[in-house]
Design a protein around this motif. Sequence first.
Motif, PDB file in Angstrom:
ATOM      1  N   GLN A 467       0.821  -1.204   0.000  1.00  0.00           N
ATOM      2  CA  GLN A 467       0.000   0.000   0.000  1.00  0.00           C
ATOM      3  C   GLN A 467       0.859   1.260   0.000  1.00  0.00           C
ATOM      4  N   VAL A 468       1.956   1.229   0.759  1.00  0.00           N
ATOM      5  CA  VAL A 468       2.840   2.400   0.822  1.00  0.00           C
ATOM      6  C   VAL A 468       3.502   2.653  -0.528  1.00  0.00           C
ATOM      7  N   VAL A 469       3.919   1.576  -1.193  1.00  0.00           N
ATOM      8  CA  VAL A 469       4.540   1.731  -2.516  1.00  0.00           C
ATOM      9  C   VAL A 469       3.574   2.378  -3.494  1.00  0.00           C
ATOM     10  N   PHE A 470       2.306   1.955  -3.479  1.00  0.00           N
ATOM     11  CA  PHE A 470       1.317   2.527  -4.393  1.00  0.00           C
ATOM     12  C   PHE A 470       0.982   3.970  -4.027  1.00  0.00           C
ATOM     13  N   VAL A 471       0.968   4.267  -2.744  1.00  0.00           N
ATOM     14  CA  VAL A 471       0.701   5.646  -2.331  1.00  0.00           C
ATOM     15  C   VAL A 471       1.831   6.568  -2.767  1.00  0.00           C
ATOM     16  N   LEU A 472       3.041   6.099  -2.675  1.00  0.00           N
ATOM     17  CA  LEU A 472       4.171   6.902  -3.144  1.00  0.00           C
ATOM     18  C   LEU A 472       4.034   7.224  -4.626  1.00  0.00           C
ATOM     19  N   LYS A 473       3.588   6.246  -5.390  1.00  0.00           N
ATOM     20  CA  LYS A 473       3.396   6.480  -6.820  1.00  0.00           C
ATOM     21  C   LYS A 473       2.197   7.401  -7.058  1.00  0.00           C
ATOM     22  N   ASP A 474       1.094   7.180  -6.341  1.00  0.00           N
ATOM     23  CA  ASP A 474      -0.122   7.953  -6.588  1.00  0.00           C
ATOM     24  C   ASP A 474       0.020   9.406  -6.150  1.00  0.00           C
ATOM     25  N   ILE A 475       0.839   9.656  -5.112  1.00  0.00           N
ATOM     26  CA  ILE A 475       0.930  11.017  -4.572  1.00  0.00           C
ATOM     27  C   ILE A 475       2.178  11.728  -5.078  1.00  0.00           C
ATOM     28  N   HIS A 505       1.725  24.511   8.834  1.00  0.00           N
ATOM     29  CA  HIS A 505       0.549  23.912   9.470  1.00  0.00           C
ATOM     30  C   HIS A 505      -0.695  24.153   8.623  1.00  0.00           C
ATOM     31  N   ARG A 506      -0.767  25.306   8.024  1.00  0.00           N
ATOM     32  CA  ARG A 506      -1.937  25.621   7.201  1.00  0.00           C
ATOM     33  C   ARG A 506      -1.952  24.759   5.944  1.00  0.00           C
ATOM     34  N   LEU A 507      -0.760  24.571   5.351  1.00  0.00           N
ATOM     35  CA  LEU A 507      -0.679  23.711   4.178  1.00  0.00           C
ATOM     36  C   LEU A 507      -1.032  22.271   4.518  1.00  0.00           C
ATOM     37  N   THR A 508      -0.604  21.809   5.691  1.00  0.00           N
ATOM     38  CA  THR A 508      -0.914  20.447   6.117  1.00  0.00           C
ATOM     39  C   THR A 508      -2.415  20.261   6.313  1.00  0.00           C
ATOM     40  N   ARG A 509      -3.060  21.297   6.867  1.00  0.00           N
ATOM     41  CA  ARG A 509      -4.518  21.201   7.062  1.00  0.00           C
ATOM     42  C   ARG A 509      -5.236  21.157   5.724  1.00  0.00           C
ATOM     43  N   LEU A 510      -4.781  21.962   4.785  1.00  0.00           N
ATOM     44  CA  LEU A 510      -5.391  21.945   3.453  1.00  0.00           C
ATOM     45  C   LEU A 510      -5.157  20.605   2.770  1.00  0.00           C
ATOM     46  N   LEU A 511      -3.981  20.001   3.013  1.00  0.00           N
ATOM     47  CA  LEU A 511      -3.680  18.695   2.436  1.00  0.00           C
ATOM     48  C   LEU A 511      -4.627  17.631   2.997  1.00  0.00           C
ATOM     49  N   GLN A 512      -4.908  17.695   4.281  1.00  0.00           N
ATOM     50  CA  GLN A 512      -5.832  16.730   4.884  1.00  0.00           C
ATOM     51  C   GLN A 512      -7.231  16.856   4.278  1.00  0.00           C
ATOM     52  N   GLU A 513      -7.645  18.074   4.038  1.00  0.00           N
ATOM     53  CA  GLU A 513      -8.953  18.276   3.428  1.00  0.00           C
ATOM     54  C   GLU A 513      -8.973  17.748   1.998  1.00  0.00           C
ATOM     55  N   ALA A 514      -7.854  17.948   1.283  1.00  0.00           N
ATOM     56  CA  ALA A 514      -7.782  17.464  -0.096  1.00  0.00           C
ATOM     57  C   ALA A 514      -7.833  15.944  -0.143  1.00  0.00           C
ATOM     58  N   VAL A 515      -7.192  15.283   0.808  1.00  0.00           N
ATOM     59  CA  VAL A 515      -7.226  13.827   0.858  1.00  0.00           C
ATOM     60  C   VAL A 515      -8.649  13.331   1.074  1.00  0.00           C
ATOM     61  N   GLN A 516      -9.391  13.994   1.956  1.00  0.00           N
ATOM     62  CA  GLN A 516     -10.748  13.570   2.252  1.00  0.00           C
ATOM     63  C   GLN A 516     -11.687  13.745   1.057  1.00  0.00           C
ATOM     64  N   LEU A 523      -8.658   5.229   1.465  1.00  0.00           N
ATOM     65  CA  LEU A 523      -7.632   4.692   2.369  1.00  0.00           C
ATOM     66  C   LEU A 523      -7.884   5.087   3.823  1.00  0.00           C
ATOM     67  N   LEU A 524      -8.883   5.954   4.046  1.00  0.00           N
ATOM     68  CA  LEU A 524      -9.150   6.410   5.403  1.00  0.00           C
ATOM     69  C   LEU A 524     -10.011   5.395   6.147  1.00  0.00           C
ATOM     70  N   ASN A 525      -9.769   5.329   7.465  1.00  0.00           N
ATOM     71  CA  ASN A 525     -10.579   4.497   8.354  1.00  0.00           C
ATOM     72  C   ASN A 525     -10.577   3.029   7.941  1.00  0.00           C
ATOM     73  N   LYS A 526      -9.403   2.561   7.540  1.00  0.00           N
ATOM     74  CA  LYS A 526      -9.255   1.151   7.190  1.00  0.00           C
ATOM     75  C   LYS A 526      -8.608   0.413   8.352  1.00  0.00           C
ATOM     76  N   ILE A 527      -8.244  -0.861   8.082  1.00  0.00           N
ATOM     77  CA  ILE A 527      -7.683  -1.691   9.149  1.00  0.00           C
ATOM     78  C   ILE A 527      -6.316  -1.190   9.600  1.00  0.00           C
ATOM     79  N   ASP A 528      -5.666  -0.406   8.750  1.00  0.00           N
ATOM     80  CA  ASP A 528      -4.330   0.091   9.113  1.00  0.00           C
ATOM     81  C   ASP A 528      -4.392   1.318  10.003  1.00  0.00           C
ATOM     82  N   GLU A 529      -5.628   1.775  10.351  1.00  0.00           N
ATOM     83  CA  GLU A 529      -5.820   2.935  11.220  1.00  0.00           C
ATOM     84  C   GLU A 529      -5.128   4.171  10.639  1.00  0.00           C
ATOM     85  N   ASN A 530      -5.317   4.349   9.344  1.00  0.00           N
ATOM     86  CA  ASN A 530      -4.774   5.505   8.613  1.00  0.00           C
ATOM     87  C   ASN A 530      -3.244   5.560   8.623  1.00  0.00           C
TER      88      ASN A 530
END
Length: 846
Positions: A467-475, A505-516, A523-530
């Motif tokens: 999953q991490v390998v694919f996330v690196l490619k996707d992001i 911190h502001r950029l990180t918050r915007l990034l979290q919103e973009a992910v959602q 990938l959120l709220n899965k067995i890996d606990e994010n």
Amino acid sequence: MDLEVALYPVVEALAPHSLPDGLIGSLTREFARLLQSPSMSHAMLQAVVDSFKLQAPYSPDGARRWQKLTKIIESLHEIGREEDRIKYLSTFQSMVMENSSIPSPEYAGRHVSLANIGGLDGHDKLLSPLRPMSLQAESFENLDKLSDRRSLLSSQRGYALNREYNNVSLSTLASRYYLKMISEEDMLKVISYTLLATTTELFQLAFNKITIPNGITNSESGLLHSIFEAVLIYQNLKFKIDEQKHNKSISPMKKALIIQVESELQKYVKVVNGLSAYSRVDSLKQLYFELYDHIIALRFHFRYMETFEETSGDAFLSHSDSLRLHGDVIIRRICTKIFKSLLSFYFEYLINWLTMGKLEATYHEFFIVATDYNSLCIRLEPTKIPGFVPRSVADEIYIIGKTFLFLSRYCRELHRSNEISKKYSLIYRSLCSEAQLAEFYDTVHTHYQEIVRFTNDTLLHKFYYKQVVFVLKDILLMGKGDLIDILIQKAEGILGMPSASLSGHRLTRLLQEAVQQSSLSNLLNKIDENHVVNGLDARILDLGHGSLGWDVFTLDYVVDTPLSVVLNVNRDGGKKEYLRIFNLLWRFKKNDYFYNKEWLNSNQLVRNFKKMDRHRPLIKDLLSKLSRINVLRTQVQNFSYKVESFCFRCIIDKSFQEFEKKLIFCSNSSQNENELPLSIIKLKNGALMLDGILRPHFQHTEAQSAISPSINIENTSQQPNIDELDSIHDEYLNNILSHKLLSSGMDKKIGAVSGQPYASSLIFLLNMAFEFITFHTALNDVAHEVFIQLNLNSQQHLDILLSRFNSVLRNIVSRYKMLMENLQVFARDLKKDGDEELGSLSRSLS
């Protein structure tokens, strides 16, 4: 040779014939005594000659002989060293013999000397030469000839015709030459002490030196030299062993070698004592025969101990292993014994590493070396691998110990890793012998398979490697661009601000919103606990004062241990490959955002102008110019789309597919090796479809029924280990950055037309495209102000705005022409490269 012995034949040849034979020996002794006396004078010599003259009747020939003999002795006195005198006498005697001939029988009864027959009187040069004819040692061949001449000279004095003389044995004739010689029996009585490095009166002993007395024949002296080699080697080895016994820093393997050498010395002492106690030796030849094998053994051990300090124990082990099949039985026996002795300690190194990952107390005698043991900076030294360990087995041994440390330190799998180690420790302990090396290696292979399988399963299911390998490619490699698009929309306002005013911190918050709001929300709220998503982070680069947010913004992914060991994303001192690739792709995304933004603005302006009825000629001219600029913008945007699509499809995605094929353990958990592949074809547009009708495969069905939840052990031999995982990931990133279009290193590709690297030309074109869109933004801004003035029916600033509009229009057209000219040069560079993919890109850009 003794001086008296060498002088005797000369005195015998030159003395008067009337002198009795019994007095020749006495005369020779007197001459020898005078020559050896430091106070010799002519008067003393003359007195000796006068005393012997009285013993023989006077004759003219005798007087001449006494005179010549006196001159010979005086000439010898002038030569200082006794050895040179002996050499001179040998030369003189040879010259006398060369001027001699066999006497006729008529002279035999009168004992006529051959010196007169050859005309010795005419050779005064023999009586007082300026220097000896040769001061070099005689060869054995000359000595044999000299012996023959002495015999001939003796026969010429009449001895050969004397029947009584013929009845005398050779030993009786030679006895006078051996009167002062030491008998072999006397030497054998004391030689056993010498062989044990104890000095005696006969053989004086010092360290590395044995004095052999003069009264020993050449043959016996040669035997003693060969025999005493054992004593000197014994001395040296005993000294070195006593010295190393007090050295506490030497390794166990070298201590075992010392014990082996000491055992050989004890065996030698026992043999010498046995020969002496039971009187088993009757001659020096027999003694040498009895000691021969031990001399060879001592010589071999001496060569080993010569380089003892600078040679490691594993080098001794490898050397003894290479000589175990030596043609000499003694060498083979010694090396086999040394090999078995050292191998037991080398097995300890192997087992400690295989079961506990320990490298302590190896004394640099192991083929695995740790530069930084705590951070798994461990390497294999191929030059230190023993010859009896195959390279493939050495590689597996190296990986087993390193993987054990990886599991216990980073994966926290202490229980399972210790279970595996205990299991194989008992097996290894039972196979610690030379005869069981093959079984030992088979166990290593089985151990390697099991620990690699368990490690890959841990990485895959506990730390979500796939999953991490694919996330690196996707992001970071923008495999899923919707996240970047949403993030740009949300951060548009702050990305245009100066870098000094940006907040991480502001950029990180915007990034979290973009992910959602993006496709990554699955990938959120899965067995890996994010766990996978939480590694994503927004960063601000430090590019100096005056930079905008667009220039310093970047995305990063924090990979923690243990994945950081096999994925070099944030490794200290790493190459930051992901950051370099992301920054290039970010240029495309930034330009694409402004393309779309200005396209919307331009369309809105066109609609607004079309709604106005007044000033139709002016509005018509403005609409025409704005529409044409939109066409130019579309062409520039198409350039960016084509290059971006090529970079992702032909470089990034292609490299990722090759990388994914090597991650065999990712597919083994859900697919059996017996599953039959589907036959597909590729269409011209790049789409894939089935080739023909898909028919059922019974083998496929049977294989699926045999699948078990665990990974097939037979397949795990091909699973990558932790070093291979790291290597194939590095290779994957290097394949991307080493592509001709992106490479900026030493192997960068230079364009045949432009003379510039492809990567530099591409960056230059992207910068020019951004300048074009910047001018387009300025044009839209001026057109909007013109629209406001026209809508307000105000003529106050209209002329100025129209002048600005035309000026910006000229700049944007000029920038477009420059971009197109450079783009054509770039396309010709790609066309002349000869690469099929680059050629296809060139045709699309032309």
